[in-house]
Write a protein that holds these residues in place. Structure first.
Motif, PDB file in Angstrom:
ATOM      1  N   ASP A  45       0.814  -1.203   0.000  1.00 32.20           N
ATOM      2  CA  ASP A  45       0.000   0.000   0.000  1.00 32.20           C
ATOM      3  C   ASP A  45       0.852   1.259   0.000  1.00 32.20           C
ATOM      4  O   ASP A  45       0.712   2.141  -0.836  1.00 32.20           O
ATOM      5  CB  ASP A  45      -0.894  -0.042   1.245  1.00 32.20           C
ATOM      6  N   ASP A 244      -8.536  10.198   6.510  1.00 28.25           N
ATOM      7  CA  ASP A 244      -7.971   9.184   5.628  1.00 28.25           C
ATOM      8  C   ASP A 244      -8.817   9.055   4.364  1.00 28.25           C
ATOM      9  O   ASP A 244      -8.295   8.996   3.243  1.00 28.25           O
ATOM     10  CB  ASP A 244      -7.909   7.840   6.366  1.00 28.25           C
ATOM     11  N   GLU A 248      -7.785   9.863   0.419  1.00 27.71           N
ATOM     12  CA  GLU A 248      -7.914   8.817  -0.590  1.00 27.71           C
ATOM     13  C   GLU A 248      -8.719   9.321  -1.780  1.00 27.71           C
ATOM     14  O   GLU A 248      -8.379   9.083  -2.934  1.00 27.71           O
ATOM     15  CB  GLU A 248      -8.578   7.575   0.005  1.00 27.71           C
ATOM     16  N   ARG A 257      -4.874  -2.189   0.255  1.00 29.76           N
ATOM     17  CA  ARG A 257      -4.423  -2.250   1.637  1.00 29.76           C
ATOM     18  C   ARG A 257      -4.478  -3.681   2.147  1.00 29.76           C
ATOM     19  O   ARG A 257      -5.321  -4.468   1.732  1.00 29.76           O
ATOM     20  CB  ARG A 257      -5.300  -1.363   2.535  1.00 29.76           C
ATOM     21  N   GLU A 273      -3.290  -1.107  11.944  1.00 26.49           N
ATOM     22  CA  GLU A 273      -2.715  -0.228  10.937  1.00 26.49           C
ATOM     23  C   GLU A 273      -1.277   0.032  11.293  1.00 26.49           C
ATOM     24  O   GLU A 273      -0.942   0.193  12.461  1.00 26.49           O
ATOM     25  CB  GLU A 273      -3.484   1.093  10.888  1.00 26.49           C
ATOM     26  N   HIS A 283      -0.944   3.976   5.559  1.00 26.90           N
ATOM     27  CA  HIS A 283      -1.886   4.215   4.470  1.00 26.90           C
ATOM     28  C   HIS A 283      -2.096   5.693   4.200  1.00 26.90           C
ATOM     29  O   HIS A 283      -2.125   6.135   3.054  1.00 26.90           O
ATOM     30  CB  HIS A 283      -3.238   3.561   4.783  1.00 26.90           C
ATOM     31  N   SER A 286       0.628   7.158   2.198  1.00 22.89           N
ATOM     32  CA  SER A 286       0.551   6.747   0.806  1.00 22.89           C
ATOM     33  C   SER A 286      -0.407   7.620   0.001  1.00 22.89           C
ATOM     34  O   SER A 286      -0.065   8.129  -1.071  1.00 22.89           O
ATOM     35  CB  SER A 286       0.095   5.278   0.721  1.00 22.89           C
TER      36      SER A 286
END
Length: 302
Positions: A45, A244, A248, A257, A273, A283, A286
């Protein structure tokens, strides 16, 4: 528009957005340094987000390469970032093969820079495509999403055939009125179909213009609803548990993920996580760098 006008228009755009571009490039330099210091702890991820960033910087550089000395300093900075990102990605991939071989084999294709083919221009969202009502719960979970993705990628078994079509995946990945994370998974599903040339998903023998139009139509629906969700989050002053999701959606893409999730009526809660040094989320880092790369392309080439 002839080449001279294109160069002039691009230079004017860069000049107008220079303060924003400098801020973005500075942020990307810091993000790359963070990647270099934590590469061996990132999952598929996390590395996919940096690979997407590398592709976005490369696309910006190709457009700026025609501008000559006017952007020489910025081009040098971007070239240095691409070199660092590529070198570190290769080290991260090597570590990942050992650390998590099963998940790596399933999604290693998204770690190739060429996977993130970037088209010229931008998809315009359309408020008329926003769902009047969305489902309370996500349309599917992580396990089902991964299963559908690897059927397209052909990594569902050793030497597996790509573009596998199942009624369940077609129904879920093309379902309307899905909320939140389901939308970005559906968007990636369409991106993979396009990348792999899976025209059979739409009942066609080849990726003809009709297939491409179907893909673009779905992508526009999903992106329009992701934008609407982001506006709602912004209006609510960015609640922590939705930050989050906001990132995204802002990235206009999705990196698979490996975390598992619990679904509640109001949100999706991560059971586990990866937290890196400084408390950074694997995440969220990313998707944040992917979003920054998008800003670079937008302010520098649009």
């Amino acid at each position: 528009m002839n080449s001279a006008l294109i160069v002039f228009a691009t230079l004017s755009l860069i000049s107008a957005n220079e303060p924003k571009l400098n801020d973005v490039i500075s942020a990307l330099d810091k993000a790359t340094s963070f990647f270099e210091s934590t590469y061996d702890r990132l999952s598929v991820d996390g590395v996919a987000g940096f690979r997407l960033l590398q592709a976005q910087i490369g696309d910006t550089m190709r457009k700026w390469s025609l501008l000559g000395s006017e952007v020489a300093t910025q081009l040098k900075k971007l070239d240095n970032l691409v070199r660092r990102l590529n070198f570190t990605s290769l080290k991260a991939i090597k570590a990942m093969k050992i650390k998590d071989p099963m998940y790596f084999n399933a999604f290693q294709q998204v770690l190739h820079v060429d996977f993130w083919t970037l088209k010229p221009g931008w998809t315009q969202t359309d408020s008329s495509l926003v769902y009047p009502k969305v489902r309370i719960l996500e349309c599917f979970g992580e396990e089902m999403s991964d299963r559908c993705m690897i059927q397209l990628l052909g990594t569902w078994e050793d030497n597996g055939v790509s573009c596998q079509k199942t009624e369940t995946c077609s129904r879920l990945m093309m379902a309307l009125n899905c909320p939140d994370y389901s939308l970005s998974h559906q968007l990636l599903y369409m991106i993979i179909i396009e990348h792999k040339g899976c025209s059979n998903i739409f009942g066609a023998q080849h990726m003809d213009s009709k297939s491409f139009h179907i893909i673009e139509d779905y992508k526009k629906v999903f992106c329009s609803n992701m934008m609407q969700r982001n506006l709602e989050i912004e209006n609510n002053d960015f609640p922590y548990f939705q930050q989050d999701l906001f990132l995204e959606n802002d990235e206009s893409g999705y990196s698979p993920r490996e975390e598992q999730y619990v679904f509640t009526k109001h949100k999706r809660v991560k059971r586990r996580e990866k937290h890196l040094k400084g408390g950074c989320s694997d995440h969220m880092t990313s998707v944040a760098v992917g979003a920054l790369g998008g800003y670079l392309r937008f302010y520098g080439t649009s």
